[in-house]
Motif scaffolding. Structure first.
Motif, short mmCIF file in Angstrom:
data_model
loop_
_atom_site.label_atom_id
_atom_site.label_comp_id
_atom_site.label_asym_id
_atom_site.label_seq_id
_atom_site.Cartn_x
_atom_site.Cartn_y
_atom_site.Cartn_z
N GLY A 134 3.80 -61.53 -19.06
CA GLY A 134 2.66 -60.58 -19.37
C GLY A 134 2.18 -59.83 -18.19
N ALA A 135 3.17 -59.60 -18.49
CA ALA A 135 2.56 -58.31 -17.15
C ALA A 135 3.01 -56.93 -17.21
CB ALA A 135 2.42 -58.01 -15.90
N LEU A 136 2.35 -55.80 -17.16
CA LEU A 136 2.97 -54.82 -16.98
C LEU A 136 4.14 -54.54 -16.78
CD1 LEU A 136 0.28 -51.73 -18.37
CD2 LEU A 136 2.09 -53.04 -19.90
N ASN A 137 3.69 -54.12 -14.92
CA ASN A 137 4.84 -54.85 -13.32
C ASN A 137 4.75 -56.01 -13.00
OD1 ASN A 137 4.95 -51.16 -13.50
ND2 ASN A 137 2.49 -51.41 -13.15
N ARG A 193 7.11 -52.78 -20.35
CA ARG A 193 6.61 -51.30 -21.19
C ARG A 193 8.19 -51.63 -21.74
NH1 ARG A 193 4.43 -50.20 -15.99
NH2 ARG A 193 2.66 -48.77 -16.42
N GLY A 194 9.32 -52.90 -21.82
CA GLY A 194 10.29 -52.85 -22.07
C GLY A 194 11.21 -51.96 -21.12
N GLN A 195 11.22 -51.71 -20.03
CA GLN A 195 12.34 -51.50 -19.33
C GLN A 195 12.56 -52.24 -17.80
OE1 GLN A 195 12.82 -48.01 -19.17
NE2 GLN A 195 11.37 -47.49 -20.96
N ALA A 196 13.97 -52.05 -17.62
CA ALA A 196 14.75 -53.20 -16.72
C ALA A 196 13.80 -53.26 -15.99
CB ALA A 196 15.74 -52.39 -16.32
#
Length: 673
Positions: A330-333, A470-473
């Motif tokens: 659940g974290a952005l990073n 953010r949905g990024q690798a």
């Protein structure tokens, strides 16, 4: 005149990932000499394979005649790892004189899990006077229990003051089932029934694990013509005979770490240090003070459970080279998380099973989207089928699908509910999970090369496909994620070392605050309040991977980190330089004026005179300690006796309350002639 050759000693350490062996001679200087050392993979399905691999390599390197070996001593992390990972046999707990509410104390209910428990009327009071014992319920349950458990744990109310009811239950169980039985009075003389029951339960759960280890070692030694006594390192660093350890396997928790402390002191000569031993499954941190390890008089804590086993004051963390690598939810990073569960590294699985592993990983990489179970495989551990008794229908069905060749978890599971079922099989020690670990990251970066690097790279590539908030690798390449994993392991190593230092300074009660401060200091976090933390003594880094993972440690802990030359076999070396040490205790109480009751061993006797009672207690503990010392493997024990009295003064008159008499026997282990 011919010079008699110095006897040779063989040290073995059976860890979660590797089995180490070292051949050592007392000759060659004040610390003796390591003649040869070797490693082999620990083979949990047949421990003799790993032991023979390491020992045969040592014998070959040193060109030693096996008959020249006069003592074999072994340390092991198997019991520690089993408790950390929640593994062990299914056990029935028999509680005599307790109520169901007592299960809620000291973590007993959590430790029991789904294992059966039987309550029986009985027990004793603080002076050893008996309530009425009724074992009818136990006897009625034994036919079913005998077919579904691997052993029994018996704990009776105030059994340390009178073990008669535990003895009665123990004999009944042995007669009706023939299975191993552990009674609480055999393990501890301390009060505190639920924690004593917890210790007894864990002991019974570990018997099959240690029994297999000792049997495998004895079988191998006999096959090689090594006719030497076999010793095992206890959790306090003392040596005991293999037969002694088989009956009391709980006392081998922290055996490996205790041996490593003895080895660390032996190799470095440092009297004051923080010792951090990183293995495949755990990192074990302890403190050396004035050349001796600090002991924890309250009992060892392993896997979240506070036992009554006196052991080194060691803090064990689920952090190692084979720790499970996951992402923070659940974290952005999201942060990289490690452990506490051990996985079979993919590099190791690839080396052992080849295409069966790589084909599945390549299939997952070709998929359009990453899957939650990518990079995970399941394989049977190969333990005897009898240890799979008591499985539920769902567990048995899933267990049948898993074999000796790794199977991709995304093919194995058809629902989310089955994931919990699979985890229970792992906890029972029936199934291993393979996945991406720091050991794989080290292979990707070329910092480790003993297994299959190509399979490790496939695992790292699958892990880079995971997404952040953010949905990024989460990483651009296998190398990038591997660097993050190794950096995280070094940083977490610094945290556990500093947290241990805080705890030893008496700040354990403020663990949450201490943890936050440690994290901020390790990060060199800028702020209005600037923090820095430094140890007052160096760190001794132990373990085969210590040179890699602890290279960046000094700036994080504010002191030097010493990694000895033979750090990779510190446990095995520590196993052969220790002493046998056992103890016996007696209690003298006064149930009523003029009556002095002595409880020692499995006997309770009354005396009309205090002096006579104390003398009898001292005689008893000396005799018991001498017998235990012989059983533990020494013929040259020195015995020291200490007595502690509790008295009060009423109207100027001394009033006896209680006396505690302890005998400690110690000596070097007997060696083959």
């Amino acid at each position: 005149m011919t010079t008699k050759p110095s006897p040779l000693f063989l040290g073995i350490d059976t860890g979660g990932t590797y089995t180490d062996a070292v051949l050592w001679s007392e000759a060659g200087g004040p610390t003796g000499k390591v003649l040869a050392k070797a490693k082999a993979l620990t083979t949990r399905h047949d421990l003799a394979v790993g032991i023979s691999g390491a020992v045969d390599a040592v014998l070959e390197k040193s060109a030693t005649d096996p008959a020249a070996i006069k003592l074999v001593s072994m340390s092991t992390t198997l019991a520690t790892n089993a408790l950390v990972e929640g593994q062990g046999g299914r056990v029935a707990l028999i509680m005599i004189g307790f109520s169901e509410g007592d299960l809620a104390r000291d973590g007993l209910k959590a430790a029991l899990g789904t294992d059966p428990v039987v309550f029986c009327p009985g027990g004793h009071d603080v002076h050893g006077s008996a309530a009425k014992l009724d074992l009818a319920g136990l006897e009625a349950a034994l036919p079913e229990l005998g077919a579904s458990v691997s052993g029994f744990a018996v704990c009776a109310y105030f059994a340390t003051r009178n073990p008669a009811h535990e003895i009665a239950a123990r004999e009944l169980i042995r007669e009706k089932t023939g299975l191993p039985v552990t009674a609480s009075h055999e393990l501890s003389a301390k009060l505190g029934g639920p924690r004593r029951a917890l210790t007894t339960l864990l002991n019974a759960r570990l018997i099959s694990i240690i029994d297999r280890l000792v049997a495998a070692t004895e079988g191998f030694l006999a096959a090689r013509g090594i006719a030497a006594p076999l010793m095992v390192v206890r959790g306090d660093g003392a040596l005991v005979s293999a037969a002694f350890a088989r009956q009391r396997p709980i006392e081998t928790i922290l055996s490996g770490p205790a041996a490593s402390l003895v080895g660390a002191r032996h190799m470095t000569g440092l009297d004051n240090a923080v010792v951090s031993d990183i293995g495949g499954t755990t990192t074990d941190v302890a403190v050396l003070d004035n050349g001796r390890p600090r002991l924890d008089p309250e009992g060892a804590t392993v896997g979240g459970f506070r036992t009554m086993v006196e052991a080194v004051a060691m803090r064990t963390f689920g952090l190692g080279g084979d720790s499970e690598v996951t992402l923070e939810d659940g974290a952005l990073n999201p942060r990289i998380l490690l452990g506490p569960r051990r996985l079979v590294p993919l590099a190791l699985a690839g080396m052992m099973h080849g295409e069966a592993v790589t084909v599945e990983l390549e299939r997952q990489i070709r998929a359009a989207n990453p899957g939650r179970m990518d990079g995970r495989l399941a394989v049977r551990t190969g333990v005897p089928e009898r240890l799979a008794a008591g499985l539920t229908g769902a567990e048995a069905k899933l267990y049948e699908l898993i074999g000796a060749v790794p199977l991709a978890v995304d093919r194995l599971l058809t629902s989310n509910a089955q994931n919990a079922t699979l985890n229970r099989l792992v906890s029972r020690g029936l199934v291993h999970l393979a996945g991406f670990t720091p050991s794989d990251a080290a292979h990707v970066l070329g910092k480790q090369a003993n297994w299959d690097a190509a399979t490790a790279r496939l695992g790292a590539e699958l892990f880079t496909r995971k997404r952040d908030g953010r949905g990024q690798a989460i990483a651009a390449s296998p190398e990038a994620i591997s660097e993050r994993v190794l950096t995280t392991l070094t940083r977490l190593s610094a945290e556990v070392i500093l947290e241990t230092a805080f705890a030893e300074d008496g700040l354990d009660g403020a663990a949450t605050v201490a943890h936050a401060l440690v994290q901020r200091a390790v990060d060199s976090h800028p702020g209005i309040a600037r923090l820095s933390v430094a140890l007052d003594r160096p760190v001794i880094g132990l373990g085969a991977s210590a040179p890699l993972h602890y290279a960046g440690l000094p700036p994080l802990v504010g002191h030097d980190c010493v990694v000895p030359e033979d750090t990779d076999v510190a446990n095995a070396l520590g196993a052969v330089v220790g002493q046998v040490r056992v103890s016996a205790e007696a209690r003298v109480s006064q149930p009523k004026e003029g009556l002095f009751r002595v409880a020692s061993g499995e006997t309770v006797r009354d005396f009309a005179d205090e002096a006579a009672a104390i003398a009898a207690a001292e005689t008893d503990v000396r005799t018991i300690a001498a017998g235990r010392a012989r059983d533990a493997g020494t013929d040259s024990a020195e015995i020291e006796i200490a007595s502690e009295f509790r008295v009060s003064t009423v109207e100027g008159q001394r009033m006896f309350i209680e006396a505690h008499v302890v005998a400690v026997a110690s000596g070097r282990p007997r060696i083959a002639v």
